[in-house]
Motif scaffolding. Sequence first.
Motif, PDB file in Angstrom:
ATOM      1  N   LYS A  70     -24.172  -0.073 -18.863  1.00 40.83           N
ATOM      2  CA  LYS A  70     -23.490  -0.818 -17.790  1.00 40.83           C
ATOM      3  C   LYS A  70     -24.405  -0.982 -16.590  1.00 40.83           C
ATOM      4  CE  LYS A  70     -19.428  -1.427 -15.106  1.00 40.83           C
ATOM      5  NZ  LYS A  70     -18.071  -1.173 -14.827  1.00 40.83           N
ATOM      6  N   ARG A  71     -25.174   0.047 -16.273  1.00 38.45           N
ATOM      7  CA  ARG A  71     -26.106  -0.070 -15.143  1.00 38.45           C
ATOM      8  C   ARG A  71     -27.184  -1.107 -15.426  1.00 38.45           C
ATOM      9  NH1 ARG A  71     -27.213   6.083 -13.812  1.00 38.45           N
ATOM     10  NH2 ARG A  71     -25.588   6.528 -15.305  1.00 38.45           N
ATOM     11  N   ILE A  95     -26.813  -3.784 -17.328  1.00 35.46           N
ATOM     12  CA  ILE A  95     -26.149  -5.082 -17.164  1.00 35.46           C
ATOM     13  C   ILE A  95     -26.034  -5.429 -15.680  1.00 35.46           C
ATOM     14  CG2 ILE A  95     -23.954  -6.324 -17.455  1.00 35.46           C
ATOM     15  CD1 ILE A  95     -25.440  -6.075 -20.098  1.00 35.46           C
ATOM     16  N   GLU A  96     -25.623  -4.464 -14.863  1.00 34.75           N
ATOM     17  CA  GLU A  96     -25.500  -4.718 -13.419  1.00 34.75           C
ATOM     18  C   GLU A  96     -26.850  -5.066 -12.803  1.00 34.75           C
ATOM     19  OE1 GLU A  96     -22.651  -5.267 -11.942  1.00 34.75           O
ATOM     20  OE2 GLU A  96     -21.745  -4.813 -13.878  1.00 34.75           O
ATOM     21  N   TYR A 140     -18.753  -4.876 -23.484  1.00 34.11           N
ATOM     22  CA  TYR A 140     -18.998  -6.057 -22.653  1.00 34.11           C
ATOM     23  C   TYR A 140     -17.789  -6.412 -21.801  1.00 34.11           C
ATOM     24  CZ  TYR A 140     -23.476  -6.544 -24.879  1.00 34.11           C
ATOM     25  OH  TYR A 140     -24.753  -6.304 -25.306  1.00 34.11           O
ATOM     26  N   HIS A 188     -15.798  -4.239 -20.560  1.00 37.52           N
ATOM     27  CA  HIS A 188     -15.872  -3.235 -19.485  1.00 37.52           C
ATOM     28  C   HIS A 188     -16.898  -3.643 -18.425  1.00 37.52           C
ATOM     29  CE1 HIS A 188     -15.187   0.706 -17.756  1.00 37.52           C
ATOM     30  NE2 HIS A 188     -16.481   0.894 -17.693  1.00 37.52           N
ATOM     31  N   CYS A 189     -17.867  -4.466 -18.827  1.00 43.05           N
ATOM     32  CA  CYS A 189     -18.878  -4.993 -17.900  1.00 43.05           C
ATOM     33  C   CYS A 189     -18.462  -6.354 -17.349  1.00 43.05           C
ATOM     34  CB  CYS A 189     -20.235  -5.106 -18.602  1.00 43.05           C
ATOM     35  SG  CYS A 189     -20.973  -3.532 -19.065  1.00 43.05           S
TER      36      CYS A 189
END
Length: 99
Positions: free
Chosen positions: A27-28, A30-31, A58, A60-61
């Motif tokens: 997730k980090r 992706i961010e 995805y 969740h992102c």
Amino acid sequence: MFGYHNYLYEIKNIATVPFFQRQGYGKRLIEFLFEHYQGKCFEMLVGTGDVPSSRSFYEHCDFAISHRIKNFFTDNYDHPIYEEGKLLTNMVYLKRTIQ
């Protein structure tokens, strides 16, 4: 269009070593990509096997299902591909707008 260099980018591959999965690293990443490409594109797409864990990650992102390509894996690979014990056939695409 919208003052962006390119309207749409696609994430092709992302993976986390199994030992480090479910600790927030994916997730980090992706961010980081969304911060890096802010002002350079409007939307990002990602295609993945249509299995619950991938879709859930995805979503969740903040990605949402865009569309599916029927028989993508069976039409484009010369061998069966399994994920989570499931034979992959369709590819699911998810998209997220960069704000």
